[in-house]
Scaffold this active site. Structure first.
Site, PDB file in Angstrom:
ATOM      1  N   HIS A 191     -48.531 -29.030  19.176  1.00  0.00           N
ATOM      2  CA  HIS A 191     -47.888 -27.823  19.726  1.00  0.00           C
ATOM      3  C   HIS A 191     -48.697 -26.564  19.414  1.00  0.00           C
ATOM      4  CE1 HIS A 191     -45.804 -26.163  16.053  1.00  0.00           C
ATOM      5  NE2 HIS A 191     -45.707 -27.423  15.674  1.00  0.00           N
ATOM      6  N   ASP A 199     -50.101 -24.526  11.711  1.00  0.00           N
ATOM      7  CA  ASP A 199     -48.956 -25.302  12.236  1.00  0.00           C
ATOM      8  C   ASP A 199     -48.616 -24.726  13.608  1.00  0.00           C
ATOM      9  OD1 ASP A 199     -46.565 -26.515  12.821  1.00  0.00           O
ATOM     10  OD2 ASP A 199     -45.475 -25.722  11.110  1.00  0.00           O
ATOM     11  N   GLU A 229     -42.060 -25.823  20.120  1.00  0.00           N
ATOM     12  CA  GLU A 229     -41.719 -26.863  19.135  1.00  0.00           C
ATOM     13  C   GLU A 229     -40.895 -26.278  18.008  1.00  0.00           C
ATOM     14  OE1 GLU A 229     -42.145 -29.545  15.640  1.00  0.00           O
ATOM     15  OE2 GLU A 229     -42.616 -27.419  15.839  1.00  0.00           O
ATOM     16  N   GLU A 230     -41.278 -25.094  17.563  1.00  0.00           N
ATOM     17  CA  GLU A 230     -40.642 -24.498  16.374  1.00  0.00           C
ATOM     18  C   GLU A 230     -39.197 -24.066  16.625  1.00  0.00           C
ATOM     19  OE1 GLU A 230     -41.888 -24.613  13.503  1.00  0.00           O
ATOM     20  OE2 GLU A 230     -44.068 -24.691  13.683  1.00  0.00           O
ATOM     21  N   HIS A 251     -45.755 -22.536   7.021  1.00  0.00           N
ATOM     22  CA  HIS A 251     -44.916 -21.411   7.476  1.00  0.00           C
ATOM     23  C   HIS A 251     -45.107 -20.138   6.646  1.00  0.00           C
ATOM     24  CE1 HIS A 251     -41.939 -23.570  10.374  1.00  0.00           C
ATOM     25  NE2 HIS A 251     -43.175 -24.000  10.503  1.00  0.00           N
TER      26      HIS A 251
HETATM   27 ZN   LIG Z   1     -45.392 -27.878  13.633  1.00  0.00          ZN
END
Ligand SMILES: [Zn+2]
Length: 356
Positions: free
Chosen positions: A66, A178, A212-213, A322
């Site tokens: 993603h 991420d 996605e998040e 994150h």
């Molecule tokens: Zn991720």
């Protein structure tokens, strides 16, 4: 890592892409893929690179990473011109105050800072507690509401103002690893497959997914569109070689030791064995974990798309997930690409993935 690949990774990371606002990163992804595979986009904002194989009854194989990242969104501008914001995805209020941010407004990028009361003016108990995100605010230098609203609109996305930097050895740090590290790996696998002397026995789809998040949303729709027989999600994972993360929680996995292959309900056992045996035969480093439930990744929605998909996860060890200082090892990205290219060569028949 190849210099052109590292430059692509750096550009992908620099492009702002909070969930729902991914197109700056998707444009970087599209233009990297365009010279070596066919590229399409959908109404959600997902991007698909496709390389057709050769032979009859080719399995459809989907790789997904993603490209959306966590971020913030302007929710309210007060009379003095300060911006109040909502979190896009899992933003930790411990790390936001005092950060520089970029507000991505219609007329361009604005600099801002997340302000905070000076420590001198805090009572004892306030020093020990976290200021809730909804009480935090951004200062863009505006003197009042009218001036601020000439520059920003409610709904504008915000990212942390950091770009990729090198650490010692082959480690890099940035926001948004991420999972732009994952969509990077997907793009690199497509490039490497396009350079192979012979076509593979599969039709390969490499997807840079969105949202996605905020609930695996692009992964859900792109899996439906691609209709894969086999799906592999490339996603970051918690490295446990930082001082404050327990090995009891995610096993013994660290930076520079290769991609992580989990097992569990979300993982097709035949596809897991194929990946694990490929790593062993090709002497590609890998690490193992167990995930005893549906994972919080696009692999979850991919596996239960339509009548079910043989699904696996190739995870990239990451520290400080994150935060704006997510950290990983470039060698782990390279070895994940090696593993995936070698594994794709071994996929010839979709029926073998039915567990018996
Ligand atoms: Zn991720």
């Amino acid at each position: 890592m190849r210099e052109a690949s590292l430059k692509f990774l750096e550009e992908l990371l620099a492009a702002p892409s909070p969930s729902g606002y991914e197109q700056p990163a998707q444009r970087v992804f599209r233009s990297y893929l365009a010279p070596f595979c066919s590229v399409t986009s959908d109404v959600m904002g997902n991007v698909f690179g496709c390389i057709e194989g050769a032979g009859e009854n080719r399995p459809r194989v989907m790789l997904v990473g993603h490209s959306d990242e966590i971020g913030l969104q302007v929710r309210y501008v007060d009379d003095d011109g300060f911006l109040y914001f909502a979190a896009i995805g899992g933003v930790d209020p411990h790390i936001t105050a005092g950060l520089r941010v970029h507000v991505h407004a219609a007329k361009g990028r604005l600099n801002g800072v997340i302000g905070k009361r000076p420590i001198h003016l805090m009572e004892g108990k306030d020093r020990d507690s976290v200021v809730k995100l909804e009480a935090q605010y951004i200062d863009i230098g505006a003197t009042d509401k009218k001036e601020a609203l000439e520059m920003v609109r409610v709904g504008d996305p915000i990212t942390f103002a950091v770009t990729m930097e090198r650490l010692a050895n082959d480690r890099i740090t940035c926001r948004g690893l991420d999972d732009k590290a994952g969509s990077f790996v997907v793009a690199e696998v497509l490039r490497r497959v396009s350079e192979l002397p012979d076509k593979l026995a599969i039709d390969l789809y490499g997807v840079s997914s969105v949202q996605e998040e905020v609930g695996l949303r692009g992964g859900t729709t792109s899996s439906y569109t691609v209709k894969p027989d086999v799906g592999i999600c490339v996603e970051v994972d918690f490295a446990t070689d930082q001082p404050d993360v327990e090995k009891k929680h995610n096993g013994e996995v660290g930076l520079g030791k290769g991609a992580i292959l989990p097992r569990g309900a979300n993982i097709n056992p035949v596809l897991f064995d194929l990946l694990s045996e490929t790593a062993e035969k090709e002497q590609i480093p890998v690490q193992y974990t167990g995930i005893a439930r549906a994972t919080g990744t696009d692999a979850n929605v991919m596996q239960i798309s339509r009548g079910g998909v043989a699904t696996a996860l190739v995870k990239l060890p990451l520290r400080y997930m994150h935060t704006p200082v997510e950290t990983l090892s470039l060698a782990d990205l390279d070895s994940a690409v090696e593993l995936l290219v070698a594994a794709l060569k071994r996929i010839t028949d979709k029926d073998v993935f039915v567990p018996r």
